[in-house]
Design a protein around this motif. Sequence first.
Motif, PDB file in Angstrom:
ATOM      1  N   GLY A  32       0.807  -1.226   0.000  1.00  0.00           N
ATOM      2  CA  GLY A  32       0.000   0.000   0.000  1.00  0.00           C
ATOM      3  C   GLY A  32       0.835   1.269   0.000  1.00  0.00           C
ATOM      4  N   PRO A  33       1.790   1.408   0.935  1.00  0.00           N
ATOM      5  CA  PRO A  33       2.637   2.608   0.912  1.00  0.00           C
ATOM      6  C   PRO A  33       3.429   2.772  -0.378  1.00  0.00           C
ATOM      7  CG  PRO A  33       2.793   1.519   3.038  1.00  0.00           C
ATOM      8  CD  PRO A  33       2.001   0.602   2.150  1.00  0.00           C
ATOM      9  N   LEU A  34       3.892   1.657  -0.951  1.00  0.00           N
ATOM     10  CA  LEU A  34       4.624   1.750  -2.215  1.00  0.00           C
ATOM     11  C   LEU A  34       3.720   2.313  -3.305  1.00  0.00           C
ATOM     12  CD1 LEU A  34       7.010   1.197  -4.112  1.00  0.00           C
ATOM     13  CD2 LEU A  34       6.202  -1.160  -4.323  1.00  0.00           C
ATOM     14  N   GLU A  35       2.503   1.803  -3.370  1.00  0.00           N
ATOM     15  CA  GLU A  35       1.543   2.299  -4.365  1.00  0.00           C
ATOM     16  C   GLU A  35       1.283   3.793  -4.165  1.00  0.00           C
ATOM     17  OE1 GLU A  35      -3.190   1.724  -5.467  1.00  0.00           O
ATOM     18  OE2 GLU A  35      -2.246   0.478  -3.931  1.00  0.00           O
ATOM     19  N   ASP A  36       1.065   4.187  -2.925  1.00  0.00           N
ATOM     20  CA  ASP A  36       0.759   5.592  -2.642  1.00  0.00           C
ATOM     21  C   ASP A  36       1.945   6.499  -2.960  1.00  0.00           C
ATOM     22  OD1 ASP A  36      -1.707   4.739  -1.758  1.00  0.00           O
ATOM     23  OD2 ASP A  36      -1.169   4.778   0.367  1.00  0.00           O
ATOM     24  N   TYR A  37       3.142   6.033  -2.662  1.00  0.00           N
ATOM     25  CA  TYR A  37       4.339   6.846  -2.916  1.00  0.00           C
ATOM     26  C   TYR A  37       4.549   7.049  -4.411  1.00  0.00           C
ATOM     27  CZ  TYR A  37       9.251   8.311  -2.746  1.00  0.00           C
ATOM     28  OH  TYR A  37      10.441   8.994  -2.887  1.00  0.00           O
ATOM     29  N   LEU A  38       4.391   5.998  -5.193  1.00  0.00           N
ATOM     30  CA  LEU A  38       4.548   6.124  -6.642  1.00  0.00           C
ATOM     31  C   LEU A  38       3.497   7.049  -7.234  1.00  0.00           C
ATOM     32  CD1 LEU A  38       5.352   2.410  -7.553  1.00  0.00           C
ATOM     33  CD2 LEU A  38       6.936   4.329  -7.594  1.00  0.00           C
ATOM     34  N   ARG A  39       2.284   6.963  -6.713  1.00  0.00           N
ATOM     35  CA  ARG A  39       1.226   7.864  -7.187  1.00  0.00           C
ATOM     36  C   ARG A  39       1.581   9.315  -6.858  1.00  0.00           C
ATOM     37  NH1 ARG A  39      -2.581   6.540  -3.986  1.00  0.00           N
ATOM     38  NH2 ARG A  39      -3.453   4.822  -5.204  1.00  0.00           N
ATOM     39  N   ASP A  40       2.107   9.523  -5.650  1.00  0.00           N
ATOM     40  CA  ASP A  40       2.483  10.871  -5.243  1.00  0.00           C
ATOM     41  C   ASP A  40       3.609  11.421  -6.121  1.00  0.00           C
ATOM     42  OD1 ASP A  40       2.214  13.033  -3.145  1.00  0.00           O
ATOM     43  OD2 ASP A  40       4.350  12.580  -2.911  1.00  0.00           O
ATOM     44  N   LEU A  52       9.900   6.511 -12.662  1.00  0.00           N
ATOM     45  CA  LEU A  52       9.021   5.797 -11.722  1.00  0.00           C
ATOM     46  C   LEU A  52       9.350   4.310 -11.708  1.00  0.00           C
ATOM     47  CD1 LEU A  52       5.620   7.535 -12.485  1.00  0.00           C
ATOM     48  CD2 LEU A  52       6.927   7.712 -10.372  1.00  0.00           C
ATOM     49  N   ARG A  53       9.663   3.763 -12.879  1.00  0.00           N
ATOM     50  CA  ARG A  53      10.020   2.351 -12.944  1.00  0.00           C
ATOM     51  C   ARG A  53      11.284   2.080 -12.143  1.00  0.00           C
ATOM     52  NH1 ARG A  53      10.819   2.129 -17.983  1.00  0.00           N
ATOM     53  NH2 ARG A  53       9.237   2.009 -18.682  1.00  0.00           N
ATOM     54  N   ALA A  54      12.244   2.998 -12.202  1.00  0.00           N
ATOM     55  CA  ALA A  54      13.482   2.833 -11.437  1.00  0.00           C
ATOM     56  C   ALA A  54      13.202   2.892  -9.940  1.00  0.00           C
ATOM     57  CB  ALA A  54      14.488   3.913 -11.836  1.00  0.00           C
ATOM     58  N   ARG A 111      11.334   9.174   4.177  1.00  0.00           N
ATOM     59  CA  ARG A 111      11.100  10.577   4.540  1.00  0.00           C
ATOM     60  C   ARG A 111       9.669  10.960   4.194  1.00  0.00           C
ATOM     61  NH1 ARG A 111      15.444  12.387   2.549  1.00  0.00           N
ATOM     62  NH2 ARG A 111      14.658  12.856   0.447  1.00  0.00           N
ATOM     63  N   TRP A 112       9.193  10.514   3.013  1.00  0.00           N
ATOM     64  CA  TRP A 112       7.797  10.762   2.630  1.00  0.00           C
ATOM     65  C   TRP A 112       6.841  10.095   3.607  1.00  0.00           C
ATOM     66  CZ3 TRP A 112       4.537   6.698   1.277  1.00  0.00           C
ATOM     67  CH2 TRP A 112       3.279   7.055   0.786  1.00  0.00           C
ATOM     68  N   ALA A 113       7.156   8.855   4.009  1.00  0.00           N
ATOM     69  CA  ALA A 113       6.280   8.130   4.936  1.00  0.00           C
ATOM     70  C   ALA A 113       6.170   8.857   6.280  1.00  0.00           C
ATOM     71  CB  ALA A 113       6.804   6.711   5.151  1.00  0.00           C
ATOM     72  N   GLU A 114       7.266   9.456   6.736  1.00  0.00           N
ATOM     73  CA  GLU A 114       7.220  10.223   7.983  1.00  0.00           C
ATOM     74  C   GLU A 114       6.438  11.524   7.794  1.00  0.00           C
ATOM     75  OE1 GLU A 114      10.336  11.966  11.339  1.00  0.00           O
ATOM     76  OE2 GLU A 114      10.916  11.946   9.226  1.00  0.00           O
ATOM     77  N   GLN A 115       6.697  12.212   6.684  1.00  0.00           N
ATOM     78  CA  GLN A 115       6.026  13.485   6.438  1.00  0.00           C
ATOM     79  C   GLN A 115       4.526  13.338   6.254  1.00  0.00           C
ATOM     80  OE1 GLN A 115       8.219  14.862   3.026  1.00  0.00           O
ATOM     81  NE2 GLN A 115       9.883  15.758   4.258  1.00  0.00           N
ATOM     82  N   THR A 116       4.092  12.187   5.727  1.00  0.00           N
ATOM     83  CA  THR A 116       2.655  11.945   5.524  1.00  0.00           C
ATOM     84  C   THR A 116       2.033  11.184   6.691  1.00  0.00           C
ATOM     85  OG1 THR A 116       3.216   9.949   4.238  1.00  0.00           O
ATOM     86  CG2 THR A 116       2.850  11.994   3.007  1.00  0.00           C
ATOM     87  N   HIS A 117       2.780  11.095   7.794  1.00  0.00           N
ATOM     88  CA  HIS A 117       2.302  10.506   9.054  1.00  0.00           C
ATOM     89  C   HIS A 117       1.965   9.022   8.943  1.00  0.00           C
ATOM     90  CE1 HIS A 117       2.215  14.635  10.423  1.00  0.00           C
ATOM     91  NE2 HIS A 117       1.379  14.951   9.441  1.00  0.00           N
TER      92      HIS A 117
END
Length: 329
Positions: A32-40, A52-54, A111-117
């Motif tokens: 789930g977090p991987l999907e959300d991060y790529l979308r972001d 994005l593929r990399a 870092r994104w995961a921390e910033q997005t709580h």
Amino acid sequence: MGARVEEAAAAAGTRAGVGADDRAPLPDALAGPLEDYLRDLRLRRGLSPHTLRAYRTDLLGLLVHLHEHGVDDLADADLRDLRGWLAAEQAAGRARTTMQRRSAAVHGFFRWAEQTHRLPTDPSAALRSPRPHRRLPETLSQAEAQQLLEDAIAIAREDGGPVGLRDVALLEVLYATGVRVAELCGLDLGDLDRDRRVLRVFGKGAKERSVPLGVPALDALESWLARGRPALATAASGAATFVGERGGRLDPRVVRRIVHRALRTVDGAPDLGPHGLRHAMATHLLEGGADLRSVQEMLGHASLATTQIYTHVTDERLRSAYLQAHPRA
């Protein structure tokens, strides 16, 4: 966790330009977090499918490693787990540059995961990776670049067809402007300002810049647009400046083949591909007296430090010339 596990991984892969067969069966708390991060990254930063593929490849490797070592929730990953993954990558013989890239991807993700709580703290904050060796990029000499373009023009004249005109135009534009392959293929007809002799280019992160176009490159581009493109263009061409033989927007892989083939005609020239013409353009500008900041703007580098590698190339050439020519060197 069942159905959404593969759906999340597949969705992340599809958006990053990776097929469904490449997905990994990760638990929701990882996929789930991987999907959300790529979308972001795609929506907020406008990254290309290639980039994005990399990101997906690097992060999926980490998440699979975590899953295989009993970590099925991103919140349970700690610094020791991340170091264990990097150690495994190093043991597998990954290059220093690959290690550096993967470490950077992990830093950005957590870092994104921390910033997005999604996480209370960033476990990657203290993660270190080997510094890559700063190798000087190979490049063409000015004489080799001149020979490359002269040979391409001669071949195009002998052929007399639209493909030859296109190939000369794209080689001239690559060397004149230093644009990346994706930027070249993304050019539209409206991006050429003939009066000011500049191209509007959309680079990484959809950042726009204008790059000057020399007279030979402009002439080659005008010839292609007037006499070559109309012979190949179809309804599928849209506004694309460069099109393939079937009329669609030119694919970066085709550009690479064209550049490699052209370089083979130049005796002693390294087989660099399109990025080699970008290196050559930057190096030759600095050798001619251009300032580093202007070269940075033309190349679209976010950091001046990235552009500074070319000063080392020119320094090496000066040193070599000195050693060969000075009687007391």
